[in-house]
Write an enzyme that holds these catalytic residues in place. Structure first.
Site, PDB file in Angstrom:
ATOM      1  N   ARG A  72       2.985 -10.554  -2.379  1.00  0.00           N
ATOM      2  CA  ARG A  72       2.657  -9.328  -1.651  1.00  0.00           C
ATOM      3  C   ARG A  72       3.546  -9.226  -0.408  1.00  0.00           C
ATOM      4  O   ARG A  72       3.754 -10.239   0.272  1.00  0.00           O
ATOM      5  CB  ARG A  72       1.184  -9.338  -1.230  1.00  0.00           C
ATOM      6  CG  ARG A  72       0.198  -9.162  -2.376  1.00  0.00           C
ATOM      7  CD  ARG A  72      -1.195  -9.543  -1.901  1.00  0.00           C
ATOM      8  NE  ARG A  72      -2.243  -9.244  -2.877  1.00  0.00           N
ATOM      9  CZ  ARG A  72      -2.545 -10.005  -3.923  1.00  0.00           C
ATOM     10  NH1 ARG A  72      -1.864 -11.101  -4.152  1.00  0.00           N
ATOM     11  NH2 ARG A  72      -3.523  -9.660  -4.738  1.00  0.00           N
ATOM     12  N   HIS A  75      -0.007  -9.796   3.433  1.00  0.00           N
ATOM     13  CA  HIS A  75      -1.199 -10.440   2.870  1.00  0.00           C
ATOM     14  C   HIS A  75      -0.836 -11.311   1.666  1.00  0.00           C
ATOM     15  O   HIS A  75      -1.590 -11.390   0.684  1.00  0.00           O
ATOM     16  CB  HIS A  75      -2.251  -9.405   2.449  1.00  0.00           C
ATOM     17  CG  HIS A  75      -2.788  -8.585   3.579  1.00  0.00           C
ATOM     18  ND1 HIS A  75      -3.937  -8.911   4.261  1.00  0.00           N
ATOM     19  CD2 HIS A  75      -2.318  -7.460   4.172  1.00  0.00           C
ATOM     20  CE1 HIS A  75      -4.165  -8.000   5.210  1.00  0.00           C
ATOM     21  NE2 HIS A  75      -3.191  -7.126   5.186  1.00  0.00           N
ATOM     22  N   ASN A 148     -10.023  -5.412   7.032  1.00  0.00           N
ATOM     23  CA  ASN A 148      -9.592  -6.588   7.782  1.00  0.00           C
ATOM     24  C   ASN A 148     -10.776  -7.165   8.545  1.00  0.00           C
ATOM     25  O   ASN A 148     -11.846  -6.556   8.590  1.00  0.00           O
ATOM     26  CB  ASN A 148      -8.509  -6.192   8.805  1.00  0.00           C
ATOM     27  CG  ASN A 148      -7.126  -6.038   8.172  1.00  0.00           C
ATOM     28  OD1 ASN A 148      -6.865  -6.562   7.086  1.00  0.00           O
ATOM     29  ND2 ASN A 148      -6.252  -5.327   8.849  1.00  0.00           N
ATOM     30  N   PHE A 161       4.445   1.544   9.748  1.00  0.00           N
ATOM     31  CA  PHE A 161       4.019   0.271   9.139  1.00  0.00           C
ATOM     32  C   PHE A 161       5.190  -0.649   8.766  1.00  0.00           C
ATOM     33  O   PHE A 161       5.181  -1.836   9.115  1.00  0.00           O
ATOM     34  CB  PHE A 161       3.131   0.552   7.923  1.00  0.00           C
ATOM     35  CG  PHE A 161       2.465  -0.667   7.352  1.00  0.00           C
ATOM     36  CD1 PHE A 161       1.462  -1.328   8.057  1.00  0.00           C
ATOM     37  CD2 PHE A 161       2.822  -1.164   6.103  1.00  0.00           C
ATOM     38  CE1 PHE A 161       0.845  -2.457   7.533  1.00  0.00           C
ATOM     39  CE2 PHE A 161       2.205  -2.293   5.573  1.00  0.00           C
ATOM     40  CZ  PHE A 161       1.206  -2.935   6.288  1.00  0.00           C
ATOM     41  N   HIS A 339      -6.575  -0.974  -3.728  1.00  0.00           N
ATOM     42  CA  HIS A 339      -5.967   0.314  -3.399  1.00  0.00           C
ATOM     43  C   HIS A 339      -6.996   1.143  -2.636  1.00  0.00           C
ATOM     44  O   HIS A 339      -8.087   1.394  -3.169  1.00  0.00           O
ATOM     45  CB  HIS A 339      -5.549   0.999  -4.710  1.00  0.00           C
ATOM     46  CG  HIS A 339      -5.009   2.380  -4.552  1.00  0.00           C
ATOM     47  ND1 HIS A 339      -4.457   2.855  -3.379  1.00  0.00           N
ATOM     48  CD2 HIS A 339      -4.929   3.411  -5.450  1.00  0.00           C
ATOM     49  CE1 HIS A 339      -4.071   4.103  -3.564  1.00  0.00           C
ATOM     50  NE2 HIS A 339      -4.346   4.465  -4.796  1.00  0.00           N
ATOM     51  N   ARG A 358      -1.704   4.833   3.675  1.00  0.00           N
ATOM     52  CA  ARG A 358      -2.105   3.693   2.834  1.00  0.00           C
ATOM     53  C   ARG A 358      -2.368   4.181   1.414  1.00  0.00           C
ATOM     54  O   ARG A 358      -2.030   3.499   0.444  1.00  0.00           O
ATOM     55  CB  ARG A 358      -3.363   3.022   3.404  1.00  0.00           C
ATOM     56  CG  ARG A 358      -3.155   2.341   4.736  1.00  0.00           C
ATOM     57  CD  ARG A 358      -4.442   1.688   5.217  1.00  0.00           C
ATOM     58  NE  ARG A 358      -4.772   0.493   4.457  1.00  0.00           N
ATOM     59  CZ  ARG A 358      -5.950  -0.127   4.523  1.00  0.00           C
ATOM     60  NH1 ARG A 358      -6.905   0.329   5.304  1.00  0.00           N
ATOM     61  NH2 ARG A 358      -6.174  -1.210   3.811  1.00  0.00           N
ATOM     62  N   ARG A 369       4.794  -5.244  -7.854  1.00  0.00           N
ATOM     63  CA  ARG A 369       4.324  -6.617  -7.947  1.00  0.00           C
ATOM     64  C   ARG A 369       3.912  -6.985  -9.369  1.00  0.00           C
ATOM     65  O   ARG A 369       4.213  -8.065  -9.862  1.00  0.00           O
ATOM     66  CB  ARG A 369       3.081  -6.734  -7.053  1.00  0.00           C
ATOM     67  CG  ARG A 369       2.970  -7.981  -6.236  1.00  0.00           C
ATOM     68  CD  ARG A 369       1.958  -7.809  -5.142  1.00  0.00           C
ATOM     69  NE  ARG A 369       0.656  -7.359  -5.573  1.00  0.00           N
ATOM     70  CZ  ARG A 369      -0.260  -8.105  -6.163  1.00  0.00           C
ATOM     71  NH1 ARG A 369      -0.018  -9.374  -6.407  1.00  0.00           N
ATOM     72  NH2 ARG A 369      -1.435  -7.611  -6.509  1.00  0.00           N
TER      73      ARG A 369
HETATM   74 FE1  HDD Z   1      -2.558  -2.884   3.935  1.00  0.00          FE
HETATM   75  C1  HDD Z   1      -2.221  -5.135   1.441  1.00  0.00           C
HETATM   76  C2  HDD Z   1      -5.612  -4.201   4.747  1.00  0.00           C
HETATM   77  C3  HDD Z   1      -2.662  -0.905   6.752  1.00  0.00           C
HETATM   78  C4  HDD Z   1       0.185  -1.297   2.904  1.00  0.00           C
HETATM   79  N1  HDD Z   1      -3.696  -4.375   3.251  1.00  0.00           N
HETATM   80  C5  HDD Z   1      -3.386  -5.207   2.199  1.00  0.00           C
HETATM   81  C6  HDD Z   1      -4.433  -6.150   2.002  1.00  0.00           C
HETATM   82  C7  HDD Z   1      -5.390  -5.891   2.937  1.00  0.00           C
HETATM   83  C8  HDD Z   1      -4.918  -4.769   3.707  1.00  0.00           C
HETATM   84  C9  HDD Z   1      -6.694  -6.626   3.128  1.00  0.00           C
HETATM   85  C10 HDD Z   1      -4.447  -7.250   0.958  1.00  0.00           C
HETATM   86  C11 HDD Z   1      -5.114  -6.811  -0.298  1.00  0.00           C
HETATM   87  C12 HDD Z   1      -5.175  -7.953  -1.275  1.00  0.00           C
HETATM   88  O1  HDD Z   1      -5.853  -8.945  -0.973  1.00  0.00           O
HETATM   89  O2  HDD Z   1      -4.545  -7.841  -2.318  1.00  0.00           O
HETATM   90  N2  HDD Z   1      -3.841  -2.651   5.490  1.00  0.00           N
HETATM   91  C13 HDD Z   1      -5.091  -3.217   5.585  1.00  0.00           C
HETATM   92  C14 HDD Z   1      -5.795  -2.614   6.693  1.00  0.00           C
HETATM   93  C15 HDD Z   1      -4.951  -1.714   7.264  1.00  0.00           C
HETATM   94  C16 HDD Z   1      -3.735  -1.724   6.496  1.00  0.00           C
HETATM   95  C17 HDD Z   1      -7.214  -2.950   7.089  1.00  0.00           C
HETATM   96  C18 HDD Z   1      -5.178  -0.804   8.431  1.00  0.00           C
HETATM   97  C19 HDD Z   1      -6.323  -0.316   8.752  1.00  0.00           C
HETATM   98  N3  HDD Z   1      -1.434  -1.408   4.708  1.00  0.00           N
HETATM   99  C20 HDD Z   1      -1.656  -0.692   5.867  1.00  0.00           C
HETATM  100  C21 HDD Z   1      -0.683   0.374   5.983  1.00  0.00           C
HETATM  101  C22 HDD Z   1       0.122   0.278   4.868  1.00  0.00           C
HETATM  102  C23 HDD Z   1      -0.364  -0.843   4.099  1.00  0.00           C
HETATM  103  C24 HDD Z   1      -0.613   1.368   7.107  1.00  0.00           C
HETATM  104  C25 HDD Z   1       1.273   1.126   4.441  1.00  0.00           C
HETATM  105  C26 HDD Z   1       1.383   2.390   4.686  1.00  0.00           C
HETATM  106  N4  HDD Z   1      -1.200  -3.217   2.489  1.00  0.00           N
HETATM  107  C27 HDD Z   1      -0.179  -2.399   2.204  1.00  0.00           C
HETATM  108  C28 HDD Z   1       0.567  -2.788   0.955  1.00  0.00           C
HETATM  109  C29 HDD Z   1      -0.205  -4.051   0.490  1.00  0.00           C
HETATM  110  C30 HDD Z   1      -1.279  -4.190   1.555  1.00  0.00           C
HETATM  111  C31 HDD Z   1       2.033  -2.906   1.102  1.00  0.00           C
HETATM  112  C32 HDD Z   1       0.607  -5.306   0.249  1.00  0.00           C
HETATM  113  C33 HDD Z   1       0.060  -5.924  -1.005  1.00  0.00           C
HETATM  114  C34 HDD Z   1      -0.835  -4.928  -1.542  1.00  0.00           C
HETATM  115  O3  HDD Z   1      -0.854  -3.832  -0.733  1.00  0.00           O
HETATM  116  O4  HDD Z   1      -1.472  -5.013  -2.557  1.00  0.00           O
HETATM  117  O5  HDD Z   1       0.501  -1.769   0.028  1.00  0.00           O
END
Ligand code: HDD
Length: 687
Positions: A72, A75, A148, A161, A339, A358, A369
């Site tokens: 990832r 995370h 989170n 981001f 998602h 998001r 992935r």
């Molecule tokens: Fe995110 C993963 C939580 C903002 C883009 N995010 C990811 C995971 C968590 C969060 C817990 C891990 C999920 C797992 O265990 O597979 N993210 C948050 C929280 C945010 C947040 C609480 C703000 C309130 N995230 C955020 C933004 C973006 C992303 C603003 C992009 C615009 N996040 C992602 C991602 C990930 C991710 C790139 C990386 C791996 C995945 O999604 O599955 O899409």
């Protein structure tokens, strides 16, 4: 390896390793053909070379060469478990979401906890936000609450981001530092982004170094909407409250735990679930309407703000129980795909620009992935309710539509026509939207400091000192003085004592305060809900006691302590100079779980030493022996010891014993374990 038959042998006596036969299935290739020899490739002559014809070797190596998938992008390091969510009472008055309609209803759940910045192999106790992602397999589809352990975020708009994450991860030219924010790039970005100030307070607090996933809160962060059967919508913020209370480690412990047991959080969850001590959280809702949102001095669409629990109380509506580890880490924890866009009827988004971004990002990242739009066919991602639509084909398609119809509308007979729309699915709340198309930030997002100040001032003095120390630590790793100074200019708006303390710790003068986008409100009421120490456990249950024993230890004293701990659901790890255990004063053997240098006291919530004087003296001559109690004492831990342990006590503990020290001669083990519910004797270490 013997030359005569080429089969593997173990041991230096040349004996053949007898593998258990019987019930084990016969090994096959991926095509199902039986495999008779999995140890030797096909060769021309026993000494080779290997033949190209060896399809069995080729298949095995091919599969191995393709085992890895991209980790990832954030995370990457995570740990998951299965469980269920149970609804306490019907919430039909506020949402039509099916899982909330019936008291006692259980919904299957999968949860993945994670750190954000570190790579997959990074240590668990990095100072970082923890991901708390929950997948609820409801009867009306999967609902993912991708949260989170901190209720606010660094940025207000998703377009920032990639920059935030680039700045937090390893610097691109050198590929380090790993899993830490204590470096120039991170603080450069943060100091240029005043909107991050509130989040900075949270990540510099002990929230960013939790003792266990089991003892931390989770938050959905954004305002979402709950929608009832009539289509009426209300705002909601989601909370997960750990039943076992909040608990964190100290920074010095975190650094040492990362060396002693980089898998500390994983092991903790594994041990708890495997032993039947299933962790639980309650789902809390803060529900509020548009009127409240209008009155509230901050924008409820701004993810850098909380709604204090004292203003909108958290209603506890159900419990999440984790009761089963995965069968396979890769298949489940690694391939699970969350998602934010996965919502179900009755739960809707808000216009929060971070959430909107998001909703775009998560699908995209799963395709990268997992390599195919068919990742929803994987068991951990597949809904538990029926799935019918005309999505088809793609890599690894396992659920293609049957029959002739793969489009809609069609005029085939009912049996052949496939699924139809019902008009009753998810309906977006018809929120009126108006405005010019523009790249801009709402004025209502402009206050960056007031809630940061509120957070800081809601902490106990011990917690405030930890925030100061964390900022000094992190900024001391920043070698550009202007960046440090820029951070100080923001801290001056949070609290002058904090800014003073950090400047003093850095040995720098205070700059002028940063020019705020909006003058901060310094009158916000303190919120006790924001403190970890004010929301700790009621008892020591679920915690771990480290018991150090030496040869000659009093076996009955050990037994009494073990009995008392067992009765209070406290886990005991017996630590000894040798893994073979020690011989007690009555000649019996006390079995050891750990050798002392593999189990420093930082791994435990409280410690006890039952020793003979000679045994303790011998141990005090080793580094591990000398530091065991000295560290526990320095970390403010509760300590139980008998007279024999004296040579292991640090001089300060002998000179000034305090209420966190319990002499076995004067205290029953139960009294000691009761006191441990306070987790630490903070007075000992309060600066
Ligand atoms: Fe995110 C993963 C939580 C903002 C883009 N995010 C990811 C995971 C968590 C969060 C817990 C891990 C999920 C797992 O265990 O597979 N993210 C948050 C929280 C945010 C947040 C609480 C703000 C309130 N995230 C955020 C933004 C973006 C992303 C603003 C992009 C615009 N996040 C992602 C991602 C990930 C991710 C790139 C990386 C791996 C995945 O999604 O599955 O899409």
């Amino acid at each position: 390896m013997s030359e005569d038959d080429g089969r593997d042998r173990i041991g230096d006596g040349g004996e053949t390793h007898q593998r258990a036969g019987g019930a084990r299935p016969a090994m096959t290739t991926d095509q199902g053909a039986p495999v008779g020899d999995n140890q030797n490739s096909l060769k021309a002559g026993r000494r080779g070379p290997t033949l190209l014809e060896d399809h069995q070797f080729r298949e095995k190596m091919f599969h191995f060469d393709h085992e890895r998938i991209p980790e990832r992008v954030v995370h990457a390091r995570g740990y998951g478990a299965h469980g269920f969510f149970e609804t306490y009472e019907s919430l039909a008055d506020i949402t039509c979401a099916d899982l909330f309609q019936r008291a006692g209803e259980r919904t299957e759940a999968f949860v993945r906890f994670s750190t954000v910045a570190g790579n997959m192999g990074s240590p668990d106790l990095a100072r970082d936000v923890r991901g708390f992602a929950v997948k609820l397999y409801t009867k009306e589809g999967n609902w993912d609450l991708v949260g989170n352990n901190i209720p606010v975020f660094f940025i207000q708009d998703a377009i920032k981001f990639p920059d935030l994450i680039h700045a937090a991860k390893q610097e691109p030219d050198r590929g380090f530092p790993q899993a830490q924010t204590a470096h120039n790039n991170f603080w450069d970005f943060i100091s240029l982004s005043p909107e991050a100030t509130h989040m900075v307070m949270w990540i510099m607090s002990d929230r960013a170094i939790p003792r266990s996933f089991r003892f931390m809160e989770g938050f959905g962060v954004h305002s979402f909407r709950l929608v009832d059967a009539e289509g009426r919508a209300r705002f909601v913020k989601f909370h997960w409250k750990p039943k076992a209370g909040l608990q964190s480690v100290t920074w010095d412990e975190a650094m040492k735990i990362n060396g002693a047991d980089p898998d500390y959080h994983r092991r903790d969850l594994w041990d708890a679930i495997q032993s039947g001590a299933f962790p639980e959280w309650e789902l809390g809702l803060q529900v509020f309407d548009e009127d409240f949102a209008e009155r509230f001095p901050f924008d409820v669409l701004d993810a850098t703000k909380i709604v204090p629990e004292e203003e909108v109380p958290v209603r506890r509506v159900g419990r999440l129980v984790l009761d089963r580890m995965v069968d396979n880490f890769f298949a489940e924890t690694e391939q699970v795909a969350f998602h934010t866009g996965n919502v179900v009827p009755g739960i809707d988004f808000s216009e929060d620009p971070l959430l909107q971004g998001r909703n775009f990002s998560y699908l995209d990242t799963q395709l990268k992935r997992l390599g195919s739009p068919n990742f929803t066919h994987l068991p951990v991602n597949a809904p538990r309710c029926p799935v019918h639509n005309f999505n088809q084909d793609g890599h690894m398609a396992m659920r293609n539509p049957k029959g002739r119809a793969n489009y809609e509308p069609n005029s085939w007979s009912a049996e052949a026509a496939g699924p139809r729309e019902t008009g009753e699915g998810f309906a977006s709340t018809p929120v009126p939207i108006a405005g010019r198309k523009e790249r801009a930030r709402a004025d209502t997002f402009a206050d960056h400091y007031s809630q940061a100040r509120q957070f800081y001032r809601s902490q106990t003095p011990v917690e405030q000192s930890h925030i100061t120390e964390a900022l000094v630590f992190e900024l001391s790793k920043v070698d550009v003085p202007q960046i440090r100074s820029r951070m100080l200019s923001h801290l001056l708006h949070v609290d002058e004592t904090l800014a003073d303390g950090v400047a003093d710790g850095l040995g720098m003068p205070l700059p002028d305060p940063a020019r705020p986008a909006r003058t901060p409100d310094t009158t916000l009421a303190e919120s006790p809900a924001l403190s970890i120490l004010r929301n700790g456990p009621d008892s020591f249950a679920g915690r771990r006691l480290g018991l150090l024993v030496t040869d000659g230890a009093d076996a009955s004293a050990v037994d009494r302590l073990m009995q008392a701990a067992g009765g209070m659901s406290v886990t005991v790890t017996v630590v000894a100079p040798r893994i073979g255990g020690v011989t007690a004063s009555d000649g019996s053997t006390i079995a050891a779980d750990e050798k002392i240098d593999g189990a420093p006291s930082v791994l435990f919530d409280a410690v006890a030493v039952i020793a003979s004087e000679e045994g303790a003296q011998a141990l005090a001559r080793t580094h591990a022996g000398r530091t065991w109690l000295a560290d526990a004492f320095a970390h403010g831990k509760f300590i139980y010891h008998d007279a024999g342990a004296a040579p292991l006590l640090p001089p300060s503990a002998i000179d000034s014993p305090d209420e966190g020290m319990f002499d076995a001669a004067g205290t029953a083990p139960e009294g000691f374990l009761d006191a441990c519910a306070r987790l630490r004797h903070w007075d000992r270490i309060a600066s």
